[in-house]
Design an enzyme around this catalytic site. Structure first.
Site, PDB file in Angstrom:
ATOM      1  N   HIS A  73      35.973  34.030  37.161  1.00 20.86           N
ATOM      2  CA  HIS A  73      36.724  33.130  35.921  1.00 20.86           C
ATOM      3  C   HIS A  73      35.919  31.644  35.856  1.00 20.86           C
ATOM      4  O   HIS A  73      35.971  31.194  34.546  1.00 20.86           O
ATOM      5  CB  HIS A  73      38.288  32.714  36.568  1.00 20.86           C
ATOM      6  CG  HIS A  73      39.122  34.007  36.253  1.00 20.86           C
ATOM      7  ND1 HIS A  73      40.024  34.399  37.567  1.00 20.86           N
ATOM      8  CD2 HIS A  73      39.239  35.013  35.788  1.00 20.86           C
ATOM      9  CE1 HIS A  73      40.729  35.381  37.684  1.00 20.86           C
ATOM     10  NE2 HIS A  73      40.094  35.727  36.168  1.00 20.86           N
ATOM     11  N   LYS A  97      55.314  40.630  35.808  1.00 21.58           N
ATOM     12  CA  LYS A  97      53.996  40.929  36.867  1.00 21.58           C
ATOM     13  C   LYS A  97      54.195  40.423  38.141  1.00 21.58           C
ATOM     14  O   LYS A  97      54.712  38.926  38.250  1.00 21.58           O
ATOM     15  CB  LYS A  97      52.673  40.146  36.372  1.00 21.58           C
ATOM     16  CG  LYS A  97      51.685  41.340  35.920  1.00 21.58           C
ATOM     17  CD  LYS A  97      50.306  40.693  35.618  1.00 21.58           C
ATOM     18  CE  LYS A  97      49.295  41.662  35.085  1.00 21.58           C
ATOM     19  NZ  LYS A  97      47.940  41.077  34.705  1.00 21.58           N
ATOM     20  N   ARG A 117      33.922  42.906  31.531  1.00 24.26           N
ATOM     21  CA  ARG A 117      33.034  43.329  32.528  1.00 24.26           C
ATOM     22  C   ARG A 117      32.387  44.419  32.500  1.00 24.26           C
ATOM     23  O   ARG A 117      31.217  44.806  32.598  1.00 24.26           O
ATOM     24  CB  ARG A 117      33.990  43.149  33.993  1.00 24.26           C
ATOM     25  CG  ARG A 117      34.145  41.839  34.610  1.00 24.26           C
ATOM     26  CD  ARG A 117      35.512  41.857  35.412  1.00 24.26           C
ATOM     27  NE  ARG A 117      36.803  42.148  34.544  1.00 24.26           N
ATOM     28  CZ  ARG A 117      37.792  42.089  34.909  1.00 24.26           C
ATOM     29  NH1 ARG A 117      38.161  41.547  36.297  1.00 24.26           N
ATOM     30  NH2 ARG A 117      38.944  42.441  34.332  1.00 24.26           N
ATOM     31  N   SER A 148      40.549  39.638  40.334  1.00 25.76           N
ATOM     32  CA  SER A 148      41.874  39.016  41.243  1.00 25.76           C
ATOM     33  C   SER A 148      42.210  40.092  42.151  1.00 25.76           C
ATOM     34  O   SER A 148      42.524  39.849  43.180  1.00 25.76           O
ATOM     35  CB  SER A 148      42.679  38.502  40.295  1.00 25.76           C
ATOM     36  OG  SER A 148      42.192  37.103  39.547  1.00 25.76           O
TER      37      SER A 148
HETATM   38  P1  ADP Z   1      44.305  39.321  32.864  1.00 21.71           P
HETATM   39  O1  ADP Z   1      45.406  39.890  33.684  1.00 21.71           O
HETATM   40  O2  ADP Z   1      44.910  38.829  31.292  1.00 21.71           O
HETATM   41  O3  ADP Z   1      43.348  40.306  32.660  1.00 21.71           O
HETATM   42  P2  ADP Z   1      42.667  37.889  34.384  1.00 21.71           P
HETATM   43  O4  ADP Z   1      42.946  36.772  35.253  1.00 21.71           O
HETATM   44  O5  ADP Z   1      42.502  39.231  35.310  1.00 21.71           O
HETATM   45  O6  ADP Z   1      44.055  37.884  33.500  1.00 21.71           O
HETATM   46  O7  ADP Z   1      41.421  37.680  33.724  1.00 21.71           O
HETATM   47  C1  ADP Z   1      41.412  36.653  32.574  1.00 21.71           C
HETATM   48  C2  ADP Z   1      40.220  36.880  31.721  1.00 21.71           C
HETATM   49  O8  ADP Z   1      38.954  36.692  32.711  1.00 21.71           O
HETATM   50  C3  ADP Z   1      39.961  38.131  31.357  1.00 21.71           C
HETATM   51  O9  ADP Z   1      39.588  38.113  29.748  1.00 21.71           O
HETATM   52  C4  ADP Z   1      38.911  38.936  31.913  1.00 21.71           C
HETATM   53  O10 ADP Z   1      38.383  39.833  31.548  1.00 21.71           O
HETATM   54  C5  ADP Z   1      38.144  37.840  32.618  1.00 21.71           C
HETATM   55  N1  ADP Z   1      37.475  38.054  33.901  1.00 21.71           N
HETATM   56  C6  ADP Z   1      38.064  38.498  34.950  1.00 21.71           C
HETATM   57  N2  ADP Z   1      37.311  38.645  36.093  1.00 21.71           N
HETATM   58  C7  ADP Z   1      36.155  38.298  35.237  1.00 21.71           C
HETATM   59  C8  ADP Z   1      34.531  38.197  36.091  1.00 21.71           C
HETATM   60  N3  ADP Z   1      34.463  38.626  37.268  1.00 21.71           N
HETATM   61  N4  ADP Z   1      33.719  37.934  35.194  1.00 21.71           N
HETATM   62  C9  ADP Z   1      33.995  37.500  33.720  1.00 21.71           C
HETATM   63  N5  ADP Z   1      35.155  37.517  33.224  1.00 21.71           N
HETATM   64  C10 ADP Z   1      36.288  37.981  34.058  1.00 21.71           C
END
Ligand code: ADP
Length: 166
Positions: free
Chosen positions: A17, A41, A90, A128
């Site tokens: 992130h 969630k 990803r 996450s």
């Molecule tokens: P959501 O529940 O909306 O997917 P996340 O917190 O998991 O929320 O992810 C938020 C954003 O960050 C999404 O666009 C996701 O694709 C991106 N993201 C999550 N992990 C990574 C990573 N390791 N590298 C790049 N982008 C990421």
């Protein structure tokens, strides 16, 4: 002014992130990191905790702010005057879902466009969910999340601190 939102759950914020935030903040004029307050969630960290973690990590980034929002993102974007959505891609598995959401948002509000940043290779595997899975068994998460939050994450699983907080 190009104002963008980078929405997500950030439960918890990962190095993936942070990589996205740094890169996106160089592309747009203003970046709002929007923490989704999704009561459906089951989250590990409260929305306030997630906002505060992100605020701590973005304190020195002049064009980045952190907020939380609930309800429809397009409505929230209208409210704050943002027209760009930033999302990370990803793997192929992200693609279908992201494409659908992006097209729906554009249909609902044609002023809104989504830009996708491909993940940096070193974080391509990182989510996450993986962090929580690993941490719940006391696994080493030091390569996955900002150093200062490692013990906070372990604490959620009643696991003893493993590192000195920096
Ligand atoms: P959501 O529940 O909306 O997917 P996340 O917190 O998991 O929320 O992810 C938020 C954003 O960050 C999404 O666009 C996701 O694709 C991106 N993201 C999550 N992990 C990574 C990573 N390791 N590298 C790049 N982008 C990421």
């Amino acid at each position: 002014m190009k104002k963008a939102i980078y929405p997500g759950s950030f439960d918890p914020v990962t190095n993936g992130h942070m990589d996205m935030i740094v890169r996106a903040s160089k592309i747009v004029d203003e970046l709002v990191v929007g923490v989704l307050n999704n009561s459906a969630k089951n989250s590990l960290f409260s929305v306030e905790e997630r906002v505060s973690m992100l605020e701590e990590m973005t304190r020195d980034m002049k064009n980045v702010t952190v907020t939380s929002f609930d309800g429809l993102m397009v409505d929230y974007m209208d409210e704050i005057g943002a027209t760009i959505v930033v999302r990370g891609l990803r793997a192929v598995t992200d693609f279908e879902y992201e494409l659908q959401i992006a097209q729906t948002n554009h249909k609902v509000n044609p002023k809104i466009d989504t830009i996708f940043l491909t993940t940096s290779l070193e974080y391509a595997y990182l989510s996450s969910t993986i962090v929580k899975e690993f941490a719940s068994y006391g696994g080493d998460i030091s390569h996955f999340v900002p150093q200062r939050f490692i013990n906070d994450i372990y604490a959620k699983y009643n696991i003893e601190p493993k590192t000195d907080k920096k």
